[in-house]
Scaffold this motif. Structure first.
Motif, PDB file in Angstrom:
ATOM      1  N   THR A 136     -78.336  59.115  -8.428  1.00  0.00           N
ATOM      2  CA  THR A 136     -78.110  59.314 -10.237  1.00  0.00           C
ATOM      3  C   THR A 136     -77.962  57.652 -10.652  1.00  0.00           C
ATOM      4  N   LEU A 137     -77.432  56.931  -9.891  1.00  0.00           N
ATOM      5  CA  LEU A 137     -77.209  55.402 -10.176  1.00  0.00           C
ATOM      6  C   LEU A 137     -78.496  54.643 -10.215  1.00  0.00           C
ATOM      7  N   ASP A 138     -79.303  54.920  -9.209  1.00  0.00           N
ATOM      8  CA  ASP A 138     -80.450  54.363  -9.176  1.00  0.00           C
ATOM      9  C   ASP A 138     -81.462  54.567 -10.448  1.00  0.00           C
ATOM     10  N   GLU A 139     -81.276  55.898 -10.757  1.00  0.00           N
ATOM     11  CA  GLU A 139     -81.995  56.419 -11.981  1.00  0.00           C
ATOM     12  C   GLU A 139     -81.742  55.625 -13.397  1.00  0.00           C
ATOM     13  N   THR A 140     -80.575  55.601 -13.514  1.00  0.00           N
ATOM     14  CA  THR A 140     -79.853  55.236 -14.710  1.00  0.00           C
ATOM     15  C   THR A 140     -79.669  53.572 -14.795  1.00  0.00           C
ATOM     16  N   GLY A 141     -79.672  52.968 -13.559  1.00  0.00           N
ATOM     17  CA  GLY A 141     -79.717  51.495 -13.749  1.00  0.00           C
ATOM     18  C   GLY A 141     -78.077  51.196 -13.700  1.00  0.00           C
ATOM     19  N   ILE A 142     -77.207  52.125 -13.664  1.00  0.00           N
ATOM     20  CA  ILE A 142     -75.513  51.917 -13.626  1.00  0.00           C
ATOM     21  C   ILE A 142     -75.353  51.111 -12.417  1.00  0.00           C
ATOM     22  N   ALA A 143     -74.313  50.014 -12.522  1.00  0.00           N
ATOM     23  CA  ALA A 143     -73.624  49.164 -11.466  1.00  0.00           C
ATOM     24  C   ALA A 143     -73.136  50.157 -10.754  1.00  0.00           C
ATOM     25  N   CYS A 144     -73.097  50.037  -9.571  1.00  0.00           N
ATOM     26  CA  CYS A 144     -72.376  50.917  -8.457  1.00  0.00           C
ATOM     27  C   CYS A 144     -71.123  50.106  -7.826  1.00  0.00           C
ATOM     28  N   ASP A 145     -71.060  48.757  -8.119  1.00  0.00           N
ATOM     29  CA  ASP A 145     -69.965  48.202  -7.257  1.00  0.00           C
ATOM     30  C   ASP A 145     -68.717  48.648  -7.526  1.00  0.00           C
ATOM     31  N   SER A 146     -68.309  49.095  -8.736  1.00  0.00           N
ATOM     32  CA  SER A 146     -67.129  49.671  -9.047  1.00  0.00           C
ATOM     33  C   SER A 146     -66.686  51.045  -9.163  1.00  0.00           C
ATOM     34  N   ILE A 147     -67.890  51.762  -8.645  1.00  0.00           N
ATOM     35  CA  ILE A 147     -67.637  53.207  -8.634  1.00  0.00           C
ATOM     36  C   ILE A 147     -67.359  53.710  -7.242  1.00  0.00           C
ATOM     37  N   TYR A 148     -66.474  54.639  -7.144  1.00  0.00           N
ATOM     38  CA  TYR A 148     -65.960  54.882  -5.505  1.00  0.00           C
ATOM     39  C   TYR A 148     -66.414  56.317  -5.555  1.00  0.00           C
ATOM     40  N   THR A 149     -66.978  56.742  -4.525  1.00  0.00           N
ATOM     41  CA  THR A 149     -67.400  58.352  -4.343  1.00  0.00           C
ATOM     42  C   THR A 149     -66.600  58.687  -2.994  1.00  0.00           C
ATOM     43  N   TYR A 150     -66.089  59.976  -3.051  1.00  0.00           N
ATOM     44  CA  TYR A 150     -65.645  60.868  -1.888  1.00  0.00           C
ATOM     45  C   TYR A 150     -66.605  61.915  -1.720  1.00  0.00           C
ATOM     46  N   SER A 151     -67.250  62.015  -0.312  1.00  0.00           N
ATOM     47  CA  SER A 151     -68.463  63.017  -0.063  1.00  0.00           C
ATOM     48  C   SER A 151     -67.567  64.082   0.638  1.00  0.00           C
ATOM     49  N   TYR A 152     -67.165  64.996   0.223  1.00  0.00           N
ATOM     50  CA  TYR A 152     -66.435  66.163   0.913  1.00  0.00           C
ATOM     51  C   TYR A 152     -67.309  66.927   1.933  1.00  0.00           C
ATOM     52  N   GLY A 153     -68.514  67.048   1.303  1.00  0.00           N
ATOM     53  CA  GLY A 153     -69.476  67.957   2.171  1.00  0.00           C
ATOM     54  C   GLY A 153     -69.693  67.531   3.413  1.00  0.00           C
ATOM     55  N   LYS A 154     -69.889  66.269   3.725  1.00  0.00           N
ATOM     56  CA  LYS A 154     -70.424  65.778   5.192  1.00  0.00           C
ATOM     57  C   LYS A 154     -69.152  65.351   5.871  1.00  0.00           C
ATOM     58  N   ARG A 155     -68.328  64.857   5.228  1.00  0.00           N
ATOM     59  CA  ARG A 155     -67.139  64.190   6.016  1.00  0.00           C
ATOM     60  C   ARG A 155     -66.177  65.139   6.652  1.00  0.00           C
ATOM     61  N   ASP A 156     -65.943  66.267   5.792  1.00  0.00           N
ATOM     62  CA  ASP A 156     -65.047  67.397   6.361  1.00  0.00           C
ATOM     63  C   ASP A 156     -65.456  68.724   6.726  1.00  0.00           C
ATOM     64  N   ALA A 157     -64.905  69.186   7.831  1.00  0.00           N
ATOM     65  CA  ALA A 157     -65.550  70.573   8.354  1.00  0.00           C
ATOM     66  C   ALA A 157     -65.042  71.821   7.158  1.00  0.00           C
ATOM     67  N   ALA A 158     -63.983  71.242   6.623  1.00  0.00           N
ATOM     68  CA  ALA A 158     -63.392  72.162   5.366  1.00  0.00           C
ATOM     69  C   ALA A 158     -62.911  71.112   4.427  1.00  0.00           C
ATOM     70  N   VAL A 159     -63.185  71.644   3.192  1.00  0.00           N
ATOM     71  CA  VAL A 159     -62.544  70.798   2.040  1.00  0.00           C
ATOM     72  C   VAL A 159     -61.122  70.753   1.703  1.00  0.00           C
ATOM     73  N   ASP A 160     -60.594  69.442   2.051  1.00  0.00           N
ATOM     74  CA  ASP A 160     -59.135  69.045   1.947  1.00  0.00           C
ATOM     75  C   ASP A 160     -58.841  68.765   0.671  1.00  0.00           C
ATOM     76  N   ILE A 161     -58.041  69.409  -0.242  1.00  0.00           N
ATOM     77  CA  ILE A 161     -57.986  69.094  -1.592  1.00  0.00           C
ATOM     78  C   ILE A 161     -56.907  67.940  -1.526  1.00  0.00           C
ATOM     79  N   ALA A 162     -55.793  67.985  -0.796  1.00  0.00           N
ATOM     80  CA  ALA A 162     -54.992  66.964  -0.774  1.00  0.00           C
ATOM     81  C   ALA A 162     -55.416  65.380  -0.421  1.00  0.00           C
ATOM     82  N   THR A 163     -56.294  65.427   0.234  1.00  0.00           N
ATOM     83  CA  THR A 163     -57.105  64.206   0.936  1.00  0.00           C
ATOM     84  C   THR A 163     -57.861  63.729  -0.415  1.00  0.00           C
TER      85      THR A 163
END
Length: 453
Positions: A136-163
């Motif tokens: 999405t960022l590539d398509e819109t040209g929005i700077a991504c340096d200050s956008i922080y993404t947490y990917s819960y689908g690949k990182r965790d076996a189960a979604v941890d809300i607290a984390t």
């Protein structure tokens, strides 16, 4: 939970089949999301939604048990699916999720910028797949340096809300972000409680459409409706004796009247009719004729009409098969079965060589006892219990397979098998044999009521 569209059998009492098969989709979601699905699917005749509303995603683990009559399970959020995942995998249930894709993220960006008046450069985001944010960022040209993404689908076996909450809170407290964009409503609630500005992504109608299309496609793949051929042999039981007693002209008149009745029946069931060299009438049909027969085991109207009009016994033998040769052979066997009685009779030999009949003669069972067993032992609700009683009555309490239930209610085989499991667990039905309609493949079990009166 009551369905949006009330359960309807697609095979009517006249034996006519509906032009389409409704796919029964169990939708798991919050009340707001369920209303969104209701609004989108209203008026779509090929889809029947069973809403399973939860106040907390953890409830989906229990709600899955209430959806056993559905063809497909649709989860509106990744968290709700995670709670049900173990059961879904263990029972091999067909399931899909609403995808958090680039389009949904783009719509969320638009909402944050135009309605929240929030710049997009300083955001903390959580999604199942971080690559969708990058796309999405590539398509819109929005700077991504200050956008922080947490990917819960690949990182965790189960979604941890607290984390996830901790991830967003850390970036907020350190001044790296001004706003949080979450794909999980539970994260939104927890961040609100911490007075952190947050927006939860809304599911666009396009994503609902794609999820429903995927669900219906998967349900169609799971369906195993084979095209069956059905052949019927019909003949006057004592034609030679009648002709000797009353003359050839009278015999020919009976033959002609029988032909007229069968011609009307063939038109009603989209079948063909002709005579063979043995002076028998031959009916050749497929789905419509089969549906009419299976809908009238107890009160076969064709037999009654013939008996009333001719006042002489007539034998009818129907044979089912996956090819014409098999159907013809079974029809001959069915006709020979009729010969054991001096009265007219009608039998069906199905593709597994099992005799069903005589049609039009009621086989008794106690509906009240059956209803109590369905409610208290099999744990079915009222509607499903009444539907099953209808099924037993229409089939005249003959042995049945999971395919018979699937064909009668026009649901997938997987959905019918889940019903069978409930009935077996409640000791409402028992295994009485096996069928093997295919040369290859595993035999199917046959079932019958445990009660007989």
């Amino acid at each position: 939970m009551q369905p949006i569209i009330k359960w309807n059998k697609n095979v009517t009492q006249s034996g006519k089949e509906a032009n389409h098969v409704k796919v029964k989709i169990a939708v798991f979601g919050s009340e707001a999301v369920i209303k969104q699905f209701q609004s989108y699917t209203g008026g779509q005749e090929n889809i029947e939604i069973f809403p399973l509303v939860y106040s907390d995603p953890s409830e989906t683990e229990t709600l899955v048990e209430k959806a056993f009559m559905c063809d497909i399970y649709l989860f509106s959020g990744a968290l709700s699916y995670q709670y049900a995942k173990e059961k879904i995998i263990k029972k091999r249930l067909p399931a899909v999720q609403v995808e958090v894709d680039a389009y949904m993220i783009l719509m969320a960006f638009y909402y944050v910028k135009n309605y929240k008046q929030q710049p997009l450069e300083r955001l903390s985001i959580d999604v199942p797949d971080a690559s969708k944010v990058d796309e999405t960022l590539d398509e819109t040209g929005i700077a991504c340096d200050s956008i922080y993404t947490y990917s819960y689908g690949k990182r965790d076996a189960a979604v941890d809300i607290a984390t996830i909450v901790k991830f967003h809170e850390m970036h907020w407290k350190t001044g790296k972000v001004d706003h949080v964009l979450t794909s999980i409503s539970e994260v939104e609630q927890l961040l609100h409680a911490k007075h952190i500005p947050v927006t939860c992504m809304r599911i666009p109608n396009l994503n609902i459409k794609h999820a429903l299309e995927k669900a219906t496609s998967l349900a169609a793949i799971n369906q195993t409706n084979s095209v069956q051929i059905i052949i019927g042999y019909v003949h006057l039981k004592h034609k030679s004796a009648i002709q000797l007693e009353k003359g050839n002209a009278y015999g020919q008149e009976l033959h002609s009247r029988l032909h007229q009745i069968l011609h009307r029946y063939a038109e009603e069931t989209n079948a063909s009719i002709f005579s063979d060299e043995n002076d028998r009438f031959v009916l050749f049909g497929t789905r419509d004729m089969l549906d009419h027969i299976t809908s009238h085991y107890r009160d076969f109207p064709l037999m009654k009409e013939i008996e009333h009009a001719l006042d002489t016994p007539v034998d009818i033998g129907f044979g089912l098969g996956l090819n014409a040769k098999q159907a013809e052979s079974n029809a001959q066997l069915a006709l020979e079965t009729c010969g054991s009685s001096n009265k007219g009779a009608c039998y069906v030999i199905n593709e597994r060589g099992e005799a069903i009949g005589p049609l039009g003669v009621e086989k008794q069972f106690n509906p009240s006892i059956l209803y109590r067993s369905l409610i208290h032992k099999a744990k079915l609700n009222n509607e499903l219990s009444y539907n099953f009683i209808d099924f037993i009555e229409v089939r005249n309490n003959e042995p049945f397979s999971s395919n018979d239930i699937a064909n009668y209610y026009q649901v997938t085989k997987r959905s019918a098998e889940r019903t069978i499991k409930k009935l077996l667990a409640g000791d409402v039905i028992k295994v009485v044999g096996e069928e093997k309609p295919y040369v290859k493949g595993r035999p199917r079990k046959l079932f019958q009521l445990n009660q007989t009166s």
